[in-house]
Scaffold this motif. Structure first.
Motif, PDB file in Angstrom:
ATOM      1  N   GLN A  24       0.824  -1.205   0.000  1.00 52.06           N
ATOM      2  CA  GLN A  24       0.000   0.000   0.000  1.00 52.06           C
ATOM      3  C   GLN A  24       0.865   1.265   0.000  1.00 52.06           C
ATOM      4  N   SER A  25       1.895   1.307   0.821  1.00 58.67           N
ATOM      5  CA  SER A  25       2.730   2.508   0.855  1.00 58.67           C
ATOM      6  C   SER A  25       3.455   2.719  -0.468  1.00 58.67           C
ATOM      7  N   THR A  26       4.064   1.663  -0.992  1.00 57.81           N
ATOM      8  CA  THR A  26       4.737   1.775  -2.282  1.00 57.81           C
ATOM      9  C   THR A  26       3.739   2.062  -3.391  1.00 57.81           C
ATOM     10  N   GLY A  27       2.590   1.390  -3.332  1.00 58.65           N
ATOM     11  CA  GLY A  27       1.574   1.601  -4.356  1.00 58.65           C
ATOM     12  C   GLY A  27       1.049   3.020  -4.380  1.00 58.65           C
ATOM     13  N   TYR A  28       0.794   3.582  -3.210  1.00 58.91           N
ATOM     14  CA  TYR A  28       0.281   4.946  -3.170  1.00 58.91           C
ATOM     15  C   TYR A  28       1.343   5.953  -3.609  1.00 58.91           C
ATOM     16  N   LEU A  29       2.622   5.665  -3.345  1.00 61.88           N
ATOM     17  CA  LEU A  29       3.679   6.526  -3.880  1.00 61.88           C
ATOM     18  C   LEU A  29       3.644   6.526  -5.409  1.00 61.88           C
ATOM     19  N   ILE A  30       3.455   5.349  -5.987  1.00 57.31           N
ATOM     20  CA  ILE A  30       3.383   5.243  -7.444  1.00 57.31           C
ATOM     21  C   ILE A  30       2.198   6.032  -7.997  1.00 57.31           C
ATOM     22  N   SER A  31       1.110   6.082  -7.248  1.00 58.32           N
ATOM     23  CA  SER A  31      -0.122   6.697  -7.762  1.00 58.32           C
ATOM     24  C   SER A  31      -0.148   8.214  -7.636  1.00 58.32           C
ATOM     25  N   ILE A  32       0.804   8.809  -6.929  1.00 57.06           N
ATOM     26  CA  ILE A  32       0.764  10.252  -6.681  1.00 57.06           C
ATOM     27  C   ILE A  32       0.749  11.087  -7.964  1.00 57.06           C
TER      28      ILE A  32
END
Length: 444
Positions: free
Chosen positions: A387-395
């Motif tokens: 989730q943390s890595t994924g949300y960084l990607i989605s920024i």
């Protein structure tokens, strides 16, 4: 590893008993009411995890006018949720070990309510962003801990409980999109009141967690987290596997290809979701659809997750490979974006339905978090990492859409970007859906 049963850590065989005998032997009255409280807490928490975002999407034009925002700044505003989810979500496992999962989620609901009350009235874009970040911080830690709570308390019902949680999340998302505009009109047409009213839902969600915070020795308390392996939470009696305490050892999660694939898949589906929540209503409004109808169309997209969020996790846990589900959802996304480009107003309801189906990659990703880790400790680490890595990607996604919209003067390029991102999403989703666990990969 094709069913939910393979994910539990209870290895010793137990005699076959009737469900009534199981209830008598393993569900004492105290645990029974606590289980009901946990279920109520999960549902109410999930209802609060998206209204802060979709209520803003429904009133984005009014907020932009009221605060004097440009299209690029509005794009930044729609990028704040994934940024906060990435920054604050990584803190959730450490906070849960220190204070207990129930206490962290309870505090998260308080943060959501406080942020939603403050943000419409603090004045100015900066104050709006800061108050929004407070609410999103509460959402971030709860996002990460929901799969963990499901795994700890219901290790033999991961698919069912993930489906229930995802349904409630989709319902809250859709409700905020559908009723924010008419509710704002009923409150006198003031967009500040229309946004602030959602704080009351967060206040209600605090209530079931309070007794769980006070209870000691439960799977969600700090005492339990410090003294027991997480996966033993679902069976806190003598049926716990003798080696369960060894699960607390941290994994080298970055060595797992499946963890990386799941993180990228999570990031790309989050990109699509936050672009949809932040901009889809505006796309329809620019195509000539009235504001109230545009909000309803966004609500239709979100509400598709209610039935499908229950069906997809249950189906996923019964398949050895979740790749076919990933491909089917991606094809629906292609069809929806194609229609949104060619005839946004004429086929609006059809495109909203198709994009709603495509957005059900979120409950699938949550389910795969529970399936790709064999132990409770593995789920904690995988959930936080993905989730943390994924949300960084989605920024960058929502921000880039705002920039493209402002400089191109239309929605052609933003829609092409959304459709193009589906290609890598399908590829990494297929890789993440393979039948393997991060513990095995990290140990190699």
């Amino acid at each position: 590893m094709t069913g939910e049963e393979t994910r539990t850590t209870v290895s010793p065989p137990i005699p076959i008993r009737s469900s009534a005998q199981d209830a008598d032997l393993r569900t004492p009255p105290t645990r029974a009411w606590m289980t009901r409280l946990v279920i109520a807490g999960i549902v109410l928490t999930a209802l609060n995890l998206r209204p802060a975002i979709t209520s803003l999407g429904a009133l984005l034009e009014e907020v932009r006018d009221g605060l004097g925002m440009s299209g690029s700044v509005a794009g930044l505003l729609t990028s704040v949720p994934p940024l906060c989810f990435a920054v604050f979500g990584v803190m959730a496992p450490r906070l849960a070990r220190r204070f207990g999962a129930a206490a962290v989620v309870c505090a998260g609901m308080l943060a959501i309510g406080t942020g939603l009350v403050l943000r419409p009235f603090v004045g100015g874009t900066v104050g709006f962003l800061v108050a929004s970040a407070l609410a999103l911080m509460g959402i971030a830690v709860s996002n990460v801990l929901m799969p963990v709570i499901v795994k700890r308390w219901f290790p033999d019902r991961v698919g069912t409980m993930t489906g229930l949680y995802s349904m409630a999340l989709a319902l809250g998302t859709a409700a905020a999109a559908a009723v924010t505009v008419p509710m704002t009109r009923a409150l006198g047409g003031n967009w500040q009141s229309g946004l602030a009213v959602w704080a009351s839902l967060a206040a209600v969600a605090v209530l079931p967690w309070i007794p769980l915070v006070r209870a000691k020795g439960t799977p969600l308390s700090a005492e339990s987290a410090a003294t027991r392996a997480p996966a033993s939470a679902g069976a806190p009696d003598s049926t716990t596997a003798p080696g369960a305490r060894q699960e607390a050892a941290p994994l080298r999660i970055t060595r797992s290809r499946t963890a990386w694939a799941l993180a990228v898949f999570f990031g790309l589906q989050a990109t699509a979701a936050y672009i949809t929540m932040g901009w889809m209503a505006q796309i329809f409004r620019d195509a000539g659809v009235p504001a109230g109808t545009a909000g309803l169309l966004l609500a239709v997209t979100m509400v598709m997750g209610v039935p499908l969020a229950f069906v997809i996790p249950r189906l996923a846990t019964r398949l050895p490979h979740q790749g076919p589900i990933v491909v089917a959802l991606g094809l629906c996304g292609f069809a929806g974006y194609g229609g949104l480009y060619l005839a946004p107003a004429a086929g609006a309801w059809a495109w909203a339905l198709l994009l709603g189906i495509a957005n059900c990659a979120f409950p699938l990703a949550l389910t795969m978090v529970g399936m790709r880790a064999r132990t409770g400790a593995g789920v904690v680490q995988l959930s936080a990492f993905a989730q943390s890595t994924g949300y960084l990607i989605s920024i960058p996604g929502p921000l880039l859409v705002g920039v493209l919209y402002q400089h191109s003067g239309g929605w052609g390029l933003p829609i092409a970007l959304m459709a193009g991102l589906l290609v890598p999403q399908i590829v990494v989703g297929v890789l993440a859906g393979r039948d393997r666990t991060v513990e095995d990969e990290a140990a190699r």
